[in-house]
Design a protein around this motif. Sequence first.
Motif, PDB file in Angstrom:
ATOM      1  N   ILE A 146       0.848  -1.187   0.000  1.00 45.09           N
ATOM      2  CA  ILE A 146       0.000   0.000   0.000  1.00 45.09           C
ATOM      3  C   ILE A 146       0.884   1.238   0.000  1.00 45.09           C
ATOM      4  O   ILE A 146       1.817   1.349   0.803  1.00 45.09           O
ATOM      5  N   VAL A 147       0.608   2.150  -0.915  1.00 44.60           N
ATOM      6  CA  VAL A 147       1.270   3.452  -0.962  1.00 44.60           C
ATOM      7  C   VAL A 147       0.263   4.497  -0.493  1.00 44.60           C
ATOM      8  O   VAL A 147      -0.854   4.563  -1.011  1.00 44.60           O
ATOM      9  N   ILE A 148       0.661   5.290   0.498  1.00 49.07           N
ATOM     10  CA  ILE A 148      -0.211   6.356   1.011  1.00 49.07           C
ATOM     11  C   ILE A 148       0.518   7.679   0.849  1.00 49.07           C
ATOM     12  O   ILE A 148       1.490   7.960   1.564  1.00 49.07           O
ATOM     13  N   ASP A 149       0.088   8.479  -0.104  1.00 50.15           N
ATOM     14  CA  ASP A 149       0.672   9.805  -0.296  1.00 50.15           C
ATOM     15  C   ASP A 149      -0.009  10.813   0.627  1.00 50.15           C
ATOM     16  O   ASP A 149      -1.194  10.677   0.952  1.00 50.15           O
ATOM     17  N   ASP A 150       0.777  11.824   1.045  1.00 48.43           N
ATOM     18  CA  ASP A 150       0.295  12.833   2.002  1.00 48.43           C
ATOM     19  C   ASP A 150      -0.227  12.154   3.268  1.00 48.43           C
ATOM     20  O   ASP A 150      -1.309  12.469   3.782  1.00 48.43           O
ATOM     21  N   PHE A 151       0.584  11.240   3.781  1.00 51.45           N
ATOM     22  CA  PHE A 151       0.156  10.378   4.883  1.00 51.45           C
ATOM     23  C   PHE A 151      -0.085  11.130   6.177  1.00 51.45           C
ATOM     24  O   PHE A 151      -1.087  10.928   6.854  1.00 51.45           O
ATOM     25  N   TRP A 152       0.850  12.012   6.553  1.00 51.26           N
ATOM     26  CA  TRP A 152       0.785  12.625   7.885  1.00 51.26           C
ATOM     27  C   TRP A 152       0.407  14.094   7.764  1.00 51.26           C
ATOM     28  O   TRP A 152       0.902  14.795   6.887  1.00 51.26           O
ATOM     29  N   PRO A 153      -0.474  14.588   8.646  1.00 54.21           N
ATOM     30  CA  PRO A 153      -0.949  15.973   8.500  1.00 54.21           C
ATOM     31  C   PRO A 153       0.136  17.024   8.691  1.00 54.21           C
ATOM     32  O   PRO A 153       0.018  18.124   8.148  1.00 54.21           O
ATOM     33  N   ASP A 154       1.191  16.720   9.455  1.00 53.13           N
ATOM     34  CA  ASP A 154       2.259  17.701   9.683  1.00 53.13           C
ATOM     35  C   ASP A 154       3.615  16.997   9.610  1.00 53.13           C
ATOM     36  O   ASP A 154       4.276  16.790  10.634  1.00 53.13           O
ATOM     37  N   PRO A 155       4.065  16.631   8.417  1.00 56.54           N
ATOM     38  CA  PRO A 155       5.336  15.908   8.306  1.00 56.54           C
ATOM     39  C   PRO A 155       6.543  16.741   8.721  1.00 56.54           C
ATOM     40  O   PRO A 155       7.548  16.188   9.184  1.00 56.54           O
ATOM     41  N   ASP A 156       6.460  18.066   8.583  1.00 60.58           N
ATOM     42  CA  ASP A 156       7.594  18.898   8.999  1.00 60.58           C
ATOM     43  C   ASP A 156       7.812  18.821  10.510  1.00 60.58           C
ATOM     44  O   ASP A 156       8.952  18.921  10.987  1.00 60.58           O
ATOM     45  N   ALA A 157       6.738  18.630  11.265  1.00 58.00           N
ATOM     46  CA  ALA A 157       6.886  18.463  12.713  1.00 58.00           C
ATOM     47  C   ALA A 157       7.639  17.175  13.035  1.00 58.00           C
ATOM     48  O   ALA A 157       8.420  17.125  13.996  1.00 58.00           O
ATOM     49  N   LEU A 158       7.431  16.144  12.227  1.00 63.02           N
ATOM     50  CA  LEU A 158       8.177  14.901  12.422  1.00 63.02           C
ATOM     51  C   LEU A 158       9.660  15.115  12.132  1.00 63.02           C
ATOM     52  O   LEU A 158      10.528  14.593  12.845  1.00 63.02           O
ATOM     53  N   ARG A 159       9.963  15.874  11.104  1.00 65.70           N
ATOM     54  CA  ARG A 159      11.358  16.173  10.783  1.00 65.70           C
ATOM     55  C   ARG A 159      12.029  16.923  11.935  1.00 65.70           C
ATOM     56  O   ARG A 159      13.165  16.616  12.320  1.00 65.70           O
ATOM     57  N   GLU A 160      11.328  17.897  12.476  1.00 66.18           N
ATOM     58  CA  GLU A 160      11.890  18.666  13.588  1.00 66.18           C
ATOM     59  C   GLU A 160      12.070  17.785  14.824  1.00 66.18           C
ATOM     60  O   GLU A 160      13.052  17.926  15.566  1.00 66.18           O
ATOM     61  N   ASP A 161      11.125  16.888  15.044  1.00 64.30           N
ATOM     62  CA  ASP A 161      11.246  15.972  16.173  1.00 64.30           C
ATOM     63  C   ASP A 161      12.481  15.095  16.015  1.00 64.30           C
ATOM     64  O   ASP A 161      13.274  14.924  16.956  1.00 64.30           O
ATOM     65  N   ALA A 162      12.669  14.546  14.814  1.00 66.27           N
ATOM     66  CA  ALA A 162      13.841  13.708  14.563  1.00 66.27           C
ATOM     67  C   ALA A 162      15.136  14.488  14.767  1.00 66.27           C
ATOM     68  O   ALA A 162      16.109  13.975  15.339  1.00 66.27           O
ATOM     69  N   ALA A 163      15.153  15.735  14.305  1.00 64.71           N
ATOM     70  CA  ALA A 163      16.363  16.554  14.419  1.00 64.71           C
ATOM     71  C   ALA A 163      16.696  16.889  15.867  1.00 64.71           C
ATOM     72  O   ALA A 163      17.854  17.190  16.189  1.00 64.71           O
ATOM     73  N   SER A 164      15.704  16.832  16.743  1.00 63.47           N
ATOM     74  CA  SER A 164      15.930  17.178  18.152  1.00 63.47           C
ATOM     75  C   SER A 164      16.462  16.006  18.967  1.00 63.47           C
ATOM     76  O   SER A 164      16.868  16.188  20.124  1.00 63.47           O
ATOM     77  N   LEU A 165      16.470  14.814  18.384  1.00 65.75           N
ATOM     78  CA  LEU A 165      16.840  13.611  19.116  1.00 65.75           C
ATOM     79  C   LEU A 165      18.288  13.212  18.834  1.00 65.75           C
ATOM     80  O   LEU A 165      18.847  13.545  17.785  1.00 65.75           O
ATOM     81  N   ARG A 166      18.860  12.483  19.754  1.00 66.70           N
ATOM     82  CA  ARG A 166      20.200  11.928  19.546  1.00 66.70           C
ATOM     83  C   ARG A 166      20.060  10.597  18.813  1.00 66.70           C
ATOM     84  O   ARG A 166      19.476   9.653  19.334  1.00 66.70           O
ATOM     85  N   MET A 167      20.593  10.534  17.607  1.00 64.98           N
ATOM     86  CA  MET A 167      20.499   9.325  16.801  1.00 64.98           C
ATOM     87  C   MET A 167      21.806   8.550  16.905  1.00 64.98           C
ATOM     88  O   MET A 167      22.893   9.137  16.961  1.00 64.98           O
ATOM     89  N   ALA A 168      21.688   7.221  16.918  1.00 64.62           N
ATOM     90  CA  ALA A 168      22.857   6.364  17.085  1.00 64.62           C
ATOM     91  C   ALA A 168      22.603   5.039  16.375  1.00 64.62           C
ATOM     92  O   ALA A 168      21.451   4.682  16.102  1.00 64.62           O
TER      93      ALA A 168
END
Length: 226
Positions: free
Chosen positions: A20-42
Amino acid sequence: MTQPPKTTLHLQGEEQRPLIVIDDFWPDPDALREDAASLRMAPIGPHYPGVRAEVPPRLAETMRRRIAPLLAKHFGLDPAPAVSEAYYSLVTTAPADLAPIQRLPHFDGVERGRIAVLLFLGHGEQGGTAFYRQRSTAFETVDASRLDRFRAELEAGVQAHGMPEASYIADDTALYERIAVQPARFNRALVYAGNTLHCGYLPPEVTLSTDPLAGRLTLNLFLFDD
């Protein structure tokens, strides 16, 4: 203005397994990007060629509920499996540094009820996800009944042809035939069975960066009732 999600069903390969392909899946994808950028990734585990950070459980559960009707309709999973793992994922490993296991298509598990959800969160060229068939067996999915034969044929194939060179898989190989590529697009989600043979499709144009806002960022949910 946020577009309503658009859902497309693909039946892939000779086995005709749903994706299944779902385009425009999340109402605020930029908020997800900012959330990811705020976390320590390892690095987490030996398989993923990059770094990860855990997705907040409430967010992962909201996404699971959002796709639950699709899992019931197209995969026969009702209720939807629980969230087993959930990560923001960022590809950072240069092709020359890939471990042998990262140069081959893989599957997440052999269980029928295991589902993978991949949400593309990067801008620009992001590649996509490719799906494969093992040439010697014609397997496109690997369940418990196929596992021993799959492993034996993989070992025999590596002995005959050697390990793939250190690079991301882009096309057919001596051991695998590519059956489909689902292109990445910002805020596009892919939903597919976790026992499907697949791998990231990363052509040279994809930027590898340690900055989540500049690189190949995805959100990955793994659904399975442990």
